[in-house]
Design a protein around this motif. Structure first.
Motif, short mmCIF file in Angstrom:
data_model
loop_
_atom_site.label_atom_id
_atom_site.label_comp_id
_atom_site.label_asym_id
_atom_site.label_seq_id
_atom_site.Cartn_x
_atom_site.Cartn_y
_atom_site.Cartn_z
N ASP A 1 0.83 -1.21 0.00
CA ASP A 1 0.00 0.00 0.00
C ASP A 1 0.87 1.26 0.00
OD1 ASP A 1 -1.91 1.99 0.37
OD2 ASP A 1 -3.13 0.73 1.69
N PRO A 2 0.78 2.08 -1.05
CA PRO A 2 1.62 3.27 -1.09
C PRO A 2 1.12 4.36 -0.15
CG PRO A 2 0.24 3.16 -3.07
CD PRO A 2 -0.06 1.93 -2.26
N ASN A 3 -0.14 4.28 0.27
CA ASN A 3 -0.70 5.34 1.11
C ASN A 3 -0.71 4.92 2.58
OD1 ASN A 3 -2.24 7.30 2.37
ND2 ASN A 3 -3.57 7.58 0.60
N LYS A 4 0.40 5.22 3.26
CA LYS A 4 0.58 4.71 4.62
C LYS A 4 -0.41 5.33 5.61
CE LYS A 4 3.81 2.07 3.25
NZ LYS A 4 3.28 0.80 2.71
N GLU A 5 -0.79 6.58 5.36
CA GLU A 5 -1.74 7.23 6.28
C GLU A 5 -3.10 6.55 6.23
OE1 GLU A 5 -2.28 11.59 5.97
OE2 GLU A 5 -0.08 11.58 6.10
N GLU A 6 -3.56 6.36 5.03
CA GLU A 6 -4.84 5.66 4.87
C GLU A 6 -4.78 4.27 5.46
OE1 GLU A 6 -6.37 7.42 0.70
OE2 GLU A 6 -6.96 5.34 1.07
N LEU A 7 -3.63 3.63 5.29
CA LEU A 7 -3.47 2.27 5.81
C LEU A 7 -3.58 2.26 7.34
CD1 LEU A 7 -2.89 -0.73 5.53
CD2 LEU A 7 -0.46 -0.21 5.28
N GLU A 8 -2.94 3.25 7.99
CA GLU A 8 -3.02 3.32 9.45
C GLU A 8 -4.47 3.52 9.89
OE1 GLU A 8 -0.72 2.41 11.60
OE2 GLU A 8 0.33 1.97 9.72
N GLU A 9 -5.19 4.35 9.17
CA GLU A 9 -6.60 4.60 9.47
C GLU A 9 -7.41 3.30 9.33
OE1 GLU A 9 -7.98 7.09 10.86
OE2 GLU A 9 -9.91 6.04 10.70
N LEU A 10 -7.10 2.57 8.26
CA LEU A 10 -7.78 1.30 8.00
C LEU A 10 -7.53 0.30 9.14
CD1 LEU A 10 -9.27 0.32 5.30
CD2 LEU A 10 -7.22 -1.04 4.91
N LYS A 11 -6.28 0.28 9.61
CA LYS A 11 -5.93 -0.63 10.71
C LYS A 11 -6.71 -0.28 11.96
CE LYS A 11 -1.19 -1.78 9.32
NZ LYS A 11 0.25 -1.57 9.61
N ARG A 12 -6.79 1.03 12.24
CA ARG A 12 -7.53 1.47 13.44
C ARG A 12 -8.99 1.03 13.36
NH1 ARG A 12 -4.03 5.98 13.53
NH2 ARG A 12 -5.28 7.10 12.01
N HIS A 13 -9.56 1.24 12.18
CA HIS A 13 -10.95 0.88 11.96
C HIS A 13 -11.15 -0.63 12.17
CE1 HIS A 13 -14.71 1.43 9.15
NE2 HIS A 13 -15.01 0.88 10.31
N TYR A 14 -10.24 -1.41 11.60
CA TYR A 14 -10.34 -2.87 11.69
C TYR A 14 -10.25 -3.33 13.14
CZ TYR A 14 -9.50 -7.77 10.29
OH TYR A 14 -9.58 -9.13 10.11
N GLN A 15 -9.34 -2.71 13.88
CA GLN A 15 -9.13 -3.09 15.29
C GLN A 15 -10.33 -2.72 16.16
OE1 GLN A 15 -5.32 -1.13 15.38
NE2 GLN A 15 -4.26 -3.03 15.86
N LYS A 16 -10.95 -1.62 15.78
CA LYS A 16 -12.11 -1.15 16.54
C LYS A 16 -13.33 -2.03 16.27
CE LYS A 16 -14.16 2.68 15.53
NZ LYS A 16 -14.14 3.78 14.67
N GLY A 17 -13.42 -2.55 15.05
CA GLY A 17 -14.61 -3.29 14.64
C GLY A 17 -15.40 -2.50 13.63
#
Ligand code: TRP
Length: 342
Positions: free
Chosen positions: A259-275
């Motif tokens: 994933d070239p967009n690391k910021e979006e990826l971090e956001e995605l991870k947070r979302h996934y972890q939250k549910g």
């Protein structure tokens, strides 16, 4: 054919692969990408290590022969350029084999037996007591590759560190010889890649073709989709609303790598972890990102499919140059060791 000419201004780097199968995404993320950069900054030699491949494939030389040009075509498909780096066939530089024979006298069997990478490979391959002597000695042959072609920078993964150490032990032993006042041989150093190892599709171990969890570089769009579909995620993430784990989740390891967009990826991870974020959605994102990066490689690989003769020509040209250098180094080392030359 335009061919590459080394210049004195750039450091010499060397990497290589055993031609025993198609290159896969583990190779791509772990080393091919960094080679793409090194070809602009270093005199890069890429060794097709067919003799090393034979040390554990003596019963199947056809496989090794088959993959020699195929691996070169894989290199070309990712964008390694014979005008910017050189491709060398190990077995076609007999000077390296001769150097190996000389260097074998400078190490003990006990030292060879201590090599942690060789030890774990022996277990993996189930050699038990039938270890081919050539296999036991391949770190010395690899040291000869490095020393013979004067490589100072060796981009590698952690598992290759014992090989670098072996090369430097041998450099020191050559240099300590009485006849070697003028031509000191230089030590080499590892350039460790900062990328984490790409796991196999099914999780756990690293990607390998023998584990059945590899995605080949030339994988079709349908194969890529299938591989992403079956990627191991978080087994406890059953409902979309469940919080999910990112660690050990193969889909996120691949996003980290692609994933070239690391910021979006971090956001995605947070979302996934939250549910609230389903595996299907994350996989969809991953597939489109991978498809974008890999489609051009796949297309070039397809176009090169029948160009084995071209691959052999490229190998011949790189090998011709390398032989001259290896002969020169071999002469110096023979003199240093006080070995007779006719
Ligand atoms: N051992 C390397 C591998 O596992 C291949 C190799 C052979 C190599 N000779 C080398 C790598 C010299 C770097 C330098 O793929």
């Amino acid at each position: 054919m335009s061919s590459y000419t080394p210049t004195n201004q750039r450091p010499q780097a060397m990497t290589g692969d055993r031609p025993t199968g198609p290159l896969h995404l583990g190779h791509y993320v772990g080393s091919l990408r960094s080679r793409l950069e090194l070809q602009h900054t270093h005199n890069l030699t890429i060794l097709v290590a067919d003799l090393q491949a034979l040390t554990d494939n003596a019963g199947n030389p056809q496989k090794v022969s088959h993959y020699i040009p195929e691996v070169v075509l894989d290199y070309l498909a990712v964008g390694l350029d014979p005008a910017k780096c050189r491709f060398v066939l190990q077995s076609a530089v007999p000077e390296l084999a001769e150097l190996t024979v000389l260097l074998l006298n400078l190490v003990s069997v006990a030292h060879l037996e201590r090599n942690p990478t060789v030890r774990s490979e022996i277990t993996q391959r189930g050699f038990a007591r039938d270890i081919p002597a050539g296999f036991m000695c391949y770190p010395v042959s690899q040291a000869a590759d490095i020393i013979g072609l004067g490589a100072g920078v060796i981009p590698v993964g952690e598992d290759q560190l014992p090989m670098i150490e072996m090369a430097n032990v041998l450099v020191d032993r050559i240099n300590r010889h009485g006849n070697n006042d003028q031509n000191k041989i230089s030590r080499c150093s590892a350039l460790l890649s900062n990328t984490t190892r790409l796991p196999g599709v099914l999780g756990g171990a690293k990607m390998s073709k023998s584990g059945g969890n590899a995605i080949e570089l030339g994988a079709s769009a349908a194969e890529l989709q299938k591989a992403v579909q079956k990627m191991y995620t978080d087994p406890n993430h059953l409902k979309i609303t469940d919080p999910g784990r990112v660690r050990g989740n193969v889909v996120f390891s691949y996003l980290d790598a692609f994933d070239p967009n690391k910021e979006e990826l971090e956001e995605l991870k947070r979302h996934y972890q939250k549910g609230g974020l389903g595996d299907g959605q994350v996989k969809k994102r991953l597939l489109s990102i991978m498809e974008k990066e890999l489609a051009p490689i796949r297309d070039r690989r397809m176009a090169l499919k029948n160009n084995q003769a071209y691959a052999i020509e490229i190998l011949k040209e790189g090998t011709r140059q390398a032989r001259l250098e290896a002969a020169d180094t071999l002469g110096k080392i023979k003199a240093a060791l006080g070995v007779f030359s006719l």
